[in-house]
Design a protein around this motif. Sequence first.
Motif, short mmCIF file in Angstrom:
data_model
loop_
_atom_site.label_atom_id
_atom_site.label_comp_id
_atom_site.label_asym_id
_atom_site.label_seq_id
_atom_site.Cartn_x
_atom_site.Cartn_y
_atom_site.Cartn_z
N ALA A 64 -24.06 24.40 -15.42
CA ALA A 64 -23.59 25.48 -16.28
C ALA A 64 -22.67 26.43 -15.52
O ALA A 64 -21.67 26.90 -16.05
CB ALA A 64 -24.79 26.25 -16.83
N ARG A 96 -26.55 31.61 -24.10
CA ARG A 96 -26.79 31.63 -22.65
C ARG A 96 -27.96 32.55 -22.31
O ARG A 96 -28.83 32.21 -21.51
CB ARG A 96 -25.51 32.08 -21.94
CG ARG A 96 -25.68 32.19 -20.42
CD ARG A 96 -24.37 32.48 -19.73
NE ARG A 96 -23.86 33.81 -20.07
CZ ARG A 96 -22.75 34.03 -20.77
NH1 ARG A 96 -22.06 33.02 -21.24
NH2 ARG A 96 -22.34 35.26 -21.02
N TRP A 120 -25.65 24.52 -22.31
CA TRP A 120 -26.86 25.34 -22.38
C TRP A 120 -27.99 24.61 -23.07
O TRP A 120 -29.17 24.79 -22.70
CB TRP A 120 -26.55 26.66 -23.08
CG TRP A 120 -25.52 27.44 -22.32
CD1 TRP A 120 -24.20 27.60 -22.61
CD2 TRP A 120 -25.73 28.11 -21.07
NE1 TRP A 120 -23.57 28.33 -21.66
CE2 TRP A 120 -24.49 28.67 -20.69
CE3 TRP A 120 -26.84 28.31 -20.25
CZ2 TRP A 120 -24.32 29.40 -19.53
CZ3 TRP A 120 -26.69 29.04 -19.09
CH2 TRP A 120 -25.43 29.58 -18.73
#
Length: 797
Positions: A352, A471, A416
């Motif tokens: 990420a 997130r 995510w």
Amino acid sequence: MSIARSASSLQLARETRERFVLATEGVIVPLAQAIRDRLTRQASEIGSARVMQESRDDFVAFQGQATQWVSLSQTHWRKSVSTPATAGGASSTGGLRLELIGDDVMEGNILSSRLAQAIQDKASFELSDLRLRIQYLEDTAELDAHDVLKPETLAKLLVDQWLAAGLSRALWARVQDTVQQHLIGVVVKAYEDANAFLISKGVMPEIDLKSFVRRTGASGGPATVPGAPYSAGTAGQVPGAASQHGSHASPQTRGFGASAPQLTTGGSPLLLARQRAQTALLSLKRFVAARIGAADMPSTMSSSPQSVTGADGRTPGAGSNAGGGGGGSAQAFSKTFAGVIADAEAAYRMAATQYMQNPGDAATIIQQASVDLRRRSAEIKKRAPTTADKATVEIVALMFQAILAEERIPFSARVWFARLQMPVLRVAIAEPEFFGTLQHPARMLIDRMGSCVMGFDAAAISGSALEGEIRRVVQVIEQYPETGQRVFKLVFDEFVAFLGRYLTQSDTTQRVMSVAQQVEQKETMAIQYTIELRKMLNDMPVRDEIREFLFKVWAEVLAIAALRYGAQGEQTVMLKRVASELVWAASAKPNRADRARVIQDLPQLLQRLRLGMNLLGIIDEPQEAHIKTIGATLSDAFLSKTEAIPAAKIEAMAERLAHLEDFVSDDGGASNLPLDANSIELLLGVDAASIEVVPDTVGSVVAEDMLEWAHELQVGNWFMLDHNDRVTQVQFVWRSDRKQLHLFASADGRSFLIQVGRLANYLQAGLLVPAEEETLTVRATREALAKLDANPERLLN
């Protein structure tokens, strides 16, 4: 089966069809009368000139052709019994036949298919049993395409004869809810009676579904029942839409457990969709149970969708390893897999981070993450202490493979989603109900996030507040890995609240919401005020003209005054007092003192009446007409010799009016708001050019199950809206407090404000269709089950 037995069986099947046709033929005459009554009511209602003319035209058209439609329908329905059983199926056994279908035929088929689907939804269980009994009698694999027992046959006949009688498709569309309302109950009862008749003749009193199972192989895998509909969906998804992997339902599912959902129970589309989705979970449970044994099941997946959850978020007893069959508890899980999970989570966090630093490589990062997920899942499986834990790891891994392969989820969001695999795996092992219910917070969170992001393109998501919230949600979950479903429930509630703000943040949407909310409040209050005024005047000798004015005009005045100035504002209190003053002034005045008082107070009373009507937008000629009527009524009161209304009653009315809000309920909503763009703009001075207002139709009957479905729609979900022959992808962004008004927004900036009755009608007619047939986790469960079905060994290897 002997020849004699075959002949008697075929005769019994024919008699069943004859009884069914006779039972359903009787509904055609009362159905025509119900349509006539509906059109008569509409023709007498007051509306716009166009609507009134259309209603009169509908009534005249049906009045002239109703007898012919009834006659044609009855005649052809009787003849349909004698139609050879092979008539409909001949073409299907011959060569492939390709031909163009005219628009008229296609439109007629659409109308009949909607009616057939409505019958199917209500009668699916009885129809399925009847189909199996007839197949048994006739020794056939399926009913003929034109069999009278199929809902499609009756529906198509009624529509075809409607058109043959010279009635229009548009008129059918306007009365189809009345047709459904009066037809479905009779057809369902006819199916029930047909089954009872065959049972009385000894035909399959208990249906043994095992004899109808077509197995996919000898490994004990999933099976299907001929004619048993099966597809998954959940609340807000398309009822009856079949999935690509919808072949895994087994008839043995019935009776599998006390709380096992039925494959086919009838009911509303919303309920059926939920049942089909629950069946997907149950099919997965059966598949796993057949391969790892029932002893391992409690730690893997719950047998009950409503399993009891303790205060710590775990199912009591789920963590037991007694007898070696309990599977891994949360403690055993953490000891065995902690190192591997920590490495996996660190890798996903790094992925990420890489994406945020260089989003141009998102596709490569997702591909690498998928490969890494597979590799690390294999490592975790090797260290799993029980077969149940191995199965759990594999199923979760396959589900997330499906989620990460979903191309409609933008890359930025998929990064995510990938990081949720390990937290979900922890929950799936520690909390078995994750596999047993659609309402587990982890499932609900993934489904809600997925339903939102799949409607946006990558550019709209990247760097947006929505991506930032996703997130944040993932990071919160990672910070509390041992908390289980409690942390998922917490962030789910926060995400839903975020959506309410995020989807309505634009100035245009805020204005639309504000206007709509105030319109709903004003109309709801007006209806409630009218009810209270009727109660107050119930036993008072008040002229009809004054009653009409108070109910239809002054209740609206009080409602808008309460909305603008507050229920106890000075202006509102004054206008409330006007109502009691008008009632007294218009009552009989047998003595001179009362008449003198009326003359003295009349100018001020008329001034306040004008003030109230100005507030409502009633000015010029309409206002003068009301004043003239009131003046004439007051003049008549001077000449009346009847007794005056006692002063005590007038004072009691004034007191009740002053505190009117204490007597009205806030529960009910306005069921028939006069909603249109012009009234919104006139009422609150807002430019309504960008608002497409879709109000309830006059006289339309809304089915309760459709209203329930409308109320269950989730903010953030995407739909395809077919409005005025234009199909638009829209997102559901807001629902009013009383659930009367619903706002949908499109990417091009258009807004659709739809009243709840019309929304329910659109759902029923297929004009508002969820963009996704089923939720993300249900689809992922199906794809996981399909892979396991093709390669069962991978579950434990």
